[in-house]
Scaffold this motif. Structure first.
Motif, short mmCIF file in Angstrom:
data_model
loop_
_atom_site.label_atom_id
_atom_site.label_comp_id
_atom_site.label_asym_id
_atom_site.label_seq_id
_atom_site.Cartn_x
_atom_site.Cartn_y
_atom_site.Cartn_z
N PRO A 104 46.07 30.76 40.10
CA PRO A 104 46.38 32.07 39.54
C PRO A 104 47.75 32.52 40.04
N LEU A 153 41.21 40.97 43.80
CA LEU A 153 39.82 41.39 43.60
C LEU A 153 39.04 40.33 42.81
N LYS A 154 39.67 39.81 41.75
CA LYS A 154 39.01 38.78 40.93
C LYS A 154 38.59 37.59 41.79
N ILE A 155 39.52 37.15 42.66
CA ILE A 155 39.23 35.99 43.51
C ILE A 155 38.14 36.34 44.52
N HIS A 156 38.27 37.55 45.07
CA HIS A 156 37.32 38.04 46.05
C HIS A 156 35.90 38.06 45.45
N ILE A 157 35.78 38.60 44.26
CA ILE A 157 34.48 38.71 43.60
C ILE A 157 33.89 37.33 43.31
N SER A 158 34.78 36.38 42.92
CA SER A 158 34.28 35.04 42.63
C SER A 158 33.72 34.37 43.89
N ASP A 210 44.31 43.71 41.44
CA ASP A 210 43.39 43.19 40.42
C ASP A 210 43.15 41.69 40.58
N GLU A 211 44.22 40.95 40.84
CA GLU A 211 44.10 39.50 40.98
C GLU A 211 43.33 39.12 42.24
#
Ligand code: GDP
Length: 372
Positions: free
Chosen positions: A292, A361-366, A358-359
């Protein structure tokens, strides 16, 4: 004339490199050949022209923008009778000047010896009176004159030393656990350190010279309660010597192991698109091109309206492209989240932080899918 523009850009960059190394540039020579001369790289007429100029103006160094083969280097020195450096040699010299930690110094020393080994027959013996100066830092001249075996031993020793540190660093990286890691990547001098300072409120050395950063710095950053690690990495450059790519493995590992790449671009630089391509090329070489990424176009405060445009634009539209137009072009053509900022004036900083947030967070959530 596009080709000539490119040549000027390349020479501008080489001059900046030379300046960074401490040289004063007084004259540029260019030559159009369908392919380089295998013996002397340039044609004999050009070599004669340079030789005359060197004699008349008391020049002590000639720098080539390409890497010369060991025999080309030897032949040219014989013909022009002056110290000759190539691009690789020059970059290695700058790295040698700038290496701060023992790790960086070891990396640079290794790269210098690897460069030197096939060139050992060519010695600067007839130029010995000019001790020091650029291209002469690093392994001392007496060492240079010792035989290959000693240098080979030294190379294996340095490799061992680096392997040990690499292991330590890799363990350190593992110990950072599951925290999201973002790495700043970009061409040299685009403003990565400045941005690092601005985001993390730390004091990383920033300077208007090439390769101010050789060692990676890692800082913990928090945006909107979301902590992540931010790494500053060595600047990339067109034709980065392969010896350096190899010996800066650990530095590049930071990039390879990052979860998110923040690609910083200096939009005030007329060849910023070439820079983007060079960076992407190196990312591909180290197999980090599928991560990413966020595109951060920096230095909008310094944007002038005479930037060159992409190839698909006609010559008439090539000039006078406004920042707004660049934004539109890049927003639509970039497959990554894109933002235009100034690390100096902090213009659009909140927008940039939001995009990075935002980016991350996306990785964190995954990673922690059951968190909410
Ligand atoms: P790095 O090599 O990518 O780490 O670049 P640096 O952070 O060392 O910055 C290189 C030069 O660009 C320095 O002189 C900075 O002051 C300058 N610089 C960085 N960001 C900006 C910016 O947003 N605007 C302007 N005008 N200059 C900047």
């Amino acid at each position: 004339n596009q080709d000539e523009d490119k040549v000027v850009e390349y020479m501008d960059e080489l001059e900046f490199l030379a300046l960074t190394a401490g040289a004063t540039v007084v004259k540029r020579f260019t030559q159009k050949l369908t392919q380089p001369d295998s013996k002397t790289f340039i044609g004999s007429g050009k070599a004669q022209e340079i030789r005359d100029y060197v004699k008349e103006n008391d020049i002590n160094t000639i720098i080539f923008d390409d890497e010369l083969s060991p025999s080309q280097l030897k032949n040219l020195e014989k013909e022009i009778e002056v110290k000759i450096l190539d691009r690789t040699n020059l970059i290695l010299d700058i790295f040698a000047q700038r290496a701060q930690t023992s790790y960086a110094r070891t990396q640079v020393e290794l790269a210098q010896y690897q460069y030197l080994l096939p060139r050992l027959t060519r010695m600067w013996t007839h130029l010995e009176r000019q001790k020091g100066g650029i291209g002469m830092r690093g392994p001392g001249e007496t060492e240079i004159e010792t035989d290959r075996r000693i240098i080979r031993d030294r190379i294996s020793l340095l490799k061992e030393k680096l392997k040990t540190i690499d292991k330590q660093m890799s363990t350190q990286r593992q110990n950072r656990g599951k925290v999201v890691r973002a790495a700043l990547v970009g061409y040299t001098n685009v403003g990565k350190s400045t941005l690092m300072n601005a985001i993390s409120k730390s004091e990383v050395f920033a300077e208007n010279k090439l390769f101010a950063t050789l060692d990676t710095t890692v800082r913990k950053v928090v945006i909107g309660n979301l902590p992540f690690l931010l790494t500053d990495t060595v600047g990339f450059i067109r034709k980065l010597p392969t010896q350096l790519v190899e010996s800066f493995k650990s530095t590049l590992d930071e990039v390879r192991e990052a979860d998110l790449l923040i690609h910083v671009v200096d939009i005030s630089h007329e060849s910023f698109e070439d820079h983007i391509n060079s960076v992407n090329q190196i990312l591909m070489e180290i197999n980090a091109h599928q991560k990413p990424m966020v595109m951060v176009f920096n230095k909008i405060d310094d944007f002038s309206y005479e930037k060159k445009a992409e190839d698909d634009l006609t010559p008439e539209t090539r000039k006078n492209i406004s920042l707004e137009e660049w934004k539109k072009t890049w927003m639509s053509k970039s497959k990554y989240p894109t933002v235009f900022i100034s690390a100096l004036t902090k213009e659009n900083f909140s927008e940039m932080k939001k995009i990075i947030y935002d980016e991350v967070l996306k990785i964190h959530i995954s990673r922690f899918p059951y968190n909410d």
